[in-house]
Design a protein around this motif. Structure first.
Motif: not given
Length: 390
Positions: A136-139, A180-182, A202-206
């Motif tokens: 929830v917090l990450f989204t 920070v999200s990454a 993982l690639l979205a974080c990249v």
């Protein structure tokens, strides 16, 4: 024929709106207060990965995470009341080039507490609850961060009127939020189904690493150029120089997380490439971070000698330094060098000291009411002729 004048009903007396009557304390509560949450959360998460086994350290770090969660909950309620009852002030913050960038702090506060939930909070609330809370917090934090990374620069270009000499490290706040999200997003990768869901996250974080990195690379020369050509920052803003450490340390942390999670998630050549990139990128960036730390510290010492007093900008000493702690931890894992272990411990000692100083002064300011009071009128300004209602 003269008729007696009908008595007039008394004019309604002006009433003070419910905003002022009910919650005057939150009128001047700006988004910069989320820095308290960020600084508290990073003390816990950075301490959790320190080299060596110190008895009781993990329990203390988990307590810091719990405190950051409590602070986040209190501030979310208080800021909701601010928007509900003081919308004029909230809009003024958005239209103020000095205050608008702090909307990135909301995103980073959500993300910092969320990352600490999986790192530490699961010890107390269990893994399933920790995964749910972090999701929830990450989204929410990622959505707010991406929106701020676009909306705040847009407002600065279209609505704000900024002079060249007003460039400030505060401008980095909305830009570093996707980084920070990454850095914290990979913690959720092992809890997704194998295959495309894990690789996609993982690639979205990249991708968010790239969003923040290139935006930071565009902004840093403006900030550095203003510092060299425009002279030192105003005393109250001098601690904000530490904000430059945020994207440096957080990006080094992020590439270390990519290297840790890539095996088994992305095809083998790319997984090995992430490990190589973590070192080739992280080592020079951490070197620049240490140089900037020395430069910023010199400016702070000068400002302190010239009379710099406590303000909420002192929380700039916490989260950015904490990201350098986690970045040094990542390099210690990737390289195996004892020197990075020593750097991690030294930076963590600096972080804890900075947090203690900022926390004590903030508590004093809250108890005295100074920190939640409105801005004082400029010396010599005419006194208002009407009673103040805020």
């Amino acid at each position: 024929m003269v008729t007696a004048a009908q008595p007039r009903s008394p004019a309604p007396s002006p009433t003070v709106g419910p905003a002022v009557r009910r919650v005057p304390a939150v009128r001047h509560l700006g988004p910069n207060w989320y820095a308290c949450v960020m600084g508290t959360a990073i003390v816990g998460t950075a301490g959790a990965a320190l080299p060596g086994q110190v008895p009781g350290l993990r329990a203390v770090c988990t307590a810091f995470w719990a405190l950051s969660l409590l602070l986040l909950a209190v501030l979310l309620v208080a800021r909701s009341l601010h928007w509900l009852h003081h919308r004029d002030q909230a809009r003024a913050h958005l239209l103020d080039p000095a205050a608008a960038p702090f909307y990135g702090c909301l995103s980073m506060a959500l993300l910092a507490v969320g990352g600490g939930t999986l790192t530490l909070g699961r010890d107390w609330i269990g893994t399933p609850a920790a995964v749910a809370l972090d999701t929830v917090l990450f989204t929410a934090g990622t959505a707010v961060g991406l929106a701020a990374a676009v909306a705040v620069p847009y407002l600065m270009a279209v609505r704000h009127r900024i002079e060249p000499g007003q460039a400030s490290p505060v401008w980095l706040l909305p830009l570093v939020a996707p980084m920070v999200s990454a850095a914290v997003g990979p913690l959720l990768v092992p809890y997704l189904p194998p295959g495309q869901p894990r690789e996609t996250l993982l690639l979205a974080c990249v991708a968010m690493f790239g969003v923040s990195l290139f935006a930071t690379l565009l902004t840093l020369p403006v900030i550095f150029g203003r510092l060299l050509t425009g002279g030192p920052l105003p005393l109250a803003l001098t601690p904000s120089l530490f904000l430059v450490l945020g994207p440096l340390g957080q990006s080094t942390t992020a590439v270390g997380k990519f290297a840790d999670l890539a095996p088994g998630v992305v095809p083998r050549p790319y997984a090995e490439g992430f490990s190589v990139f973590a070192v080739l990128y992280g080592v020079p960036v951490m070197g620049f971070a240490l140089m900037w730390l020395a430069l910023a510290a010199a400016h702070v010492v000068r400002a302190r000698r010239e009379g710099m007093r406590f303000s909420m900008t002192w929380w700039s000493f916490t989260f950015p330094v904490g990201t350098c702690v986690t970045g040094a931890e990542a390099l210690a894992r990737e390289t195996g060098l004892a020197g990075y272990d020593g750097l991690t411990v030294a930076l963590y000692a600096l972080l804890v000291t900075a947090w203690a100083v900022a926390a004590v002064h903030t508590a004093r300011g809250l108890l005295s009411g100074v920190l939640l009071a409105g801005p004082r009128p400029a010396p010599g300004a005419p006194r208002p002729v009407t009673a103040r209602t805020t």
